[in-house]
Design an enzyme around this catalytic site. Sequence first.
Site, mmCIF file in Angstrom:
data_model
loop_
_atom_site.group_PDB
_atom_site.id
_atom_site.type_symbol
_atom_site.label_atom_id
_atom_site.label_comp_id
_atom_site.label_asym_id
_atom_site.label_seq_id
_atom_site.Cartn_x
_atom_site.Cartn_y
_atom_site.Cartn_z
ATOM 1 N N GLY A 28 87.744 -42.067 16.215
ATOM 2 C CA GLY A 28 87.634 -41.868 14.780
ATOM 3 C C GLY A 28 86.695 -40.734 14.425
ATOM 4 C CG LEU A 30 90.297 -38.721 13.114
ATOM 5 C CD1 LEU A 30 91.774 -38.804 12.758
ATOM 6 C CD2 LEU A 30 90.097 -38.798 14.615
ATOM 7 C CG HIS A 31 85.904 -33.192 14.531
ATOM 8 N ND1 HIS A 31 86.621 -32.481 15.463
ATOM 9 C CD2 HIS A 31 85.097 -34.024 15.247
ATOM 10 C CE1 HIS A 31 86.263 -32.830 16.683
ATOM 11 N NE2 HIS A 31 85.353 -33.781 16.583
ATOM 12 C CG HIS A 34 89.439 -35.842 16.389
ATOM 13 N ND1 HIS A 34 88.171 -35.776 15.855
ATOM 14 C CD2 HIS A 34 89.341 -36.584 17.525
ATOM 15 C CE1 HIS A 34 87.344 -36.455 16.632
ATOM 16 N NE2 HIS A 34 88.023 -36.951 17.646
ATOM 17 N N GLY A 147 91.169 -33.683 24.568
ATOM 18 C CA GLY A 147 90.545 -32.385 24.358
ATOM 19 C C GLY A 147 89.846 -31.881 25.606
ATOM 20 C CE LYS A 149 83.473 -32.371 22.064
ATOM 21 N NZ LYS A 149 82.384 -33.152 22.712
ATOM 22 C CD GLN A 153 87.499 -38.796 27.615
ATOM 23 O OE1 GLN A 153 86.668 -39.588 27.211
ATOM 24 N NE2 GLN A 153 88.247 -38.062 26.796
ATOM 25 C CB SER A 185 80.976 -32.991 18.821
ATOM 26 O OG SER A 185 80.518 -34.294 19.125
#
Length: 291
Positions: A28, A30-31, A34, A147, A149, A153, A185
């Site tokens: 969530g 979101l920017h 996203h 992503g 970034k 992960q 972020s």
Amino acid sequence: MIVAKTRAELAAAREKTTAPLVLVPTMGALHEGHRALLRRARELAGPGGTVAVSIFVNPLQFGPSEDLDKYPRTLEADLAACAAGQVDLVFAPSAREMYPAEQRVMVDPGPAGEILEGEFRPGFFRGVLTVVLKLFSLVRPDTAVFGQKDAQQLVLVRAMSADLALGIAVEAVPTVRAADGLALSSRNKYLNSDERAVAPVLHRALSAGAAHASGGPDAVLAAARAVLEGTSPRVDYLALVDGRSYRPVRPDGDFEFSGSAVLAIAAKVGTTRLIDNVIIEFGTERHAAGD
């Protein structure tokens, strides 16, 4: 757009979807970063496929002293962003819905999950991979979009999908940045104005390192460290790793590294911990100052 908050609602909605189904897992807040994931998911799904987004702040990946309680939760705004991004299905469960009982079985990330972020955030990747596997099991996507970034992960999710034969393609989207280079972020909201002015030095350091790719790994790390010298961020790590295995690239002289590497950094600016990375190609004419 269907919004499912329970497993039962998700299962019912899932029966109405059309393939291919592309999942964007998020926490969530979101920017624009996203939104880039949503756009890529829509491209992959095509006009006849389904884009699904999960919105869940996963407690398993937060340590005892981390920011679980204050992590931004903006569900109404997130749903509006999903609707604008042509999302078909949103899964926004509660913690109790995702974990109705104690989670006894966890995903072991292996050696690549114990270094860098795994060293500074013990148990982090166990929590990440466990929730991602659970989301994959519930949503059953054909493709999942992440992503760049969160490079470590990304490597681990790809390894999990391959090693456990999940049959789910994992797509990466380049990091989205502010005009001054700061990687977008959800945690950037924690920065005050002075800290926000300092934070882009992380990307400047990575860009300086990437610009010295022709000099080899040692030159890359030296150039990045030189930019950070005398600045205020408290660096947890600055590392050059193999882009596929995430093993550290050894110093010059051990062997000549060839292929994609990730120059990664984690640092605290004020009390806010930020991560970033750039991809560097060794052994070719290419080297990247971006992602």
